[in-house]
Write a protein that holds these residues in place. Structure first.
Motif, PDB file in Angstrom:
ATOM      1  N   UNK A 146       0.826  -1.214   0.000  1.00  0.00           N
ATOM      2  CA  UNK A 146       0.000   0.000   0.000  1.00  0.00           C
ATOM      3  C   UNK A 146       0.861   1.266   0.000  1.00  0.00           C
ATOM      4  N   UNK A 147       1.993   1.206   0.664  1.00  0.00           N
ATOM      5  CA  UNK A 147       2.901   2.368   0.689  1.00  0.00           C
ATOM      6  C   UNK A 147       3.484   2.621  -0.698  1.00  0.00           C
ATOM      7  N   UNK A 148       3.848   1.552  -1.386  1.00  0.00           N
ATOM      8  CA  UNK A 148       4.410   1.681  -2.739  1.00  0.00           C
ATOM      9  C   UNK A 148       3.335   2.166  -3.704  1.00  0.00           C
ATOM     10  N   UNK A 149       2.126   1.661  -3.560  1.00  0.00           N
ATOM     11  CA  UNK A 149       1.030   2.092  -4.428  1.00  0.00           C
ATOM     12  C   UNK A 149       0.680   3.561  -4.180  1.00  0.00           C
ATOM     13  N   UNK A 150       0.731   4.000  -2.928  1.00  0.00           N
ATOM     14  CA  UNK A 150       0.478   5.407  -2.623  1.00  0.00           C
ATOM     15  C   UNK A 150       1.558   6.297  -3.253  1.00  0.00           C
ATOM     16  N   UNK A 151       2.802   5.832  -3.222  1.00  0.00           N
ATOM     17  CA  UNK A 151       3.899   6.559  -3.851  1.00  0.00           C
ATOM     18  C   UNK A 151       3.678   6.662  -5.369  1.00  0.00           C
ATOM     19  N   UNK A 152       3.251   5.567  -5.972  1.00  0.00           N
ATOM     20  CA  UNK A 152       2.981   5.558  -7.422  1.00  0.00           C
ATOM     21  C   UNK A 152       1.829   6.492  -7.761  1.00  0.00           C
ATOM     22  N   UNK A 153       0.790   6.483  -6.948  1.00  0.00           N
ATOM     23  CA  UNK A 153      -0.357   7.367  -7.176  1.00  0.00           C
ATOM     24  C   UNK A 153       0.085   8.822  -7.106  1.00  0.00           C
ATOM     25  N   UNK A 154       0.912   9.136  -6.104  1.00  0.00           N
ATOM     26  CA  UNK A 154       1.412  10.502  -5.972  1.00  0.00           C
ATOM     27  C   UNK A 154       2.273  10.903  -7.162  1.00  0.00           C
ATOM     28  N   UNK A 155       3.089   9.972  -7.633  1.00  0.00           N
ATOM     29  CA  UNK A 155       3.953  10.275  -8.778  1.00  0.00           C
ATOM     30  C   UNK A 155       3.149  10.492 -10.057  1.00  0.00           C
ATOM     31  N   UNK A 156       2.023   9.802 -10.168  1.00  0.00           N
ATOM     32  CA  UNK A 156       1.201   9.912 -11.377  1.00  0.00           C
ATOM     33  C   UNK A 156       0.453  11.251 -11.467  1.00  0.00           C
ATOM     34  N   UNK A 157       0.398  11.957 -10.365  1.00  0.00           N
ATOM     35  CA  UNK A 157      -0.356  13.227 -10.371  1.00  0.00           C
ATOM     36  C   UNK A 157       0.539  14.406 -10.392  1.00  0.00           C
TER      37      UNK A 157
END
Length: 157
Positions: A146-157
């Protein structure tokens, strides 16, 4: 002076503006752009030739499936496949480890892309929010997906 230094694992090139050219432009010069493109192409060639990369046939044998299925997984963002210069795809072997495999498809969705180079780059780039670790290393060391996915979500925006 308007100077762009390009850092890559292979070389550092500095491009200076032509004599008499203005130095207050926020845009890269043609020489700077060419140097950047050369270093990117070289990096991709060397990354595809790395020891951890394999063909779709090798990936299919490892996963116990067919090359057609592996190609479908690549298209769906379920696994990482980077376009090979000759034909087909090359895949990093480590993605089939359970800690990484289970996160790949949600990761592609979080990044908004199933592009193999984008997924590979995200997983192999050190992240300040992970104390300089790469997301791949963090996953392999037990950091919550979940931490890695949150990082990816942040990077995508």
């Amino acid at each position: 002076m308007n100077t762009l230094t390009i850092h890559s694992p292979f070389a550092t090139e500095t491009a200076q503006p032509r004599h008499g050219a203005t130095t207050d432009s926020p845009y890269a010069t043609a020489a700077q752009t060419q140097a950047l493109l050369r270093s990117g192409a070289q990096y991709r060639r060397e990354r595809m030739d790395a020891a951890d990369m394999m063909s779709t046939d090798e990936a299919a044998a490892l996963a116990g499936t067919t090359r057609v299925t592996v190609n479908a997984w690549i298209k769906a963002g379920r696994c990482i496949g980077v376009t090979h210069l000759r034909r087909g795809f090359k895949l990093p072997r480590w993605q089939f480890e359970p800690a990484v495999w289970l996160v790949l498809q949600p990761l592609a969705k979080a990044l908004g892309s199933s592009d193999g180079w984008q997924l590979l780059s995200f997983l192999e780039s050190p992240a300040p929010s992970l104390d300089g670790q790469t997301p791949r290393a963090a996953l392999e060391q037990g950091v919550a997906p979940e931490r890695i996915l949150a990082l990816a979500t942040a990077e995508a925006h």
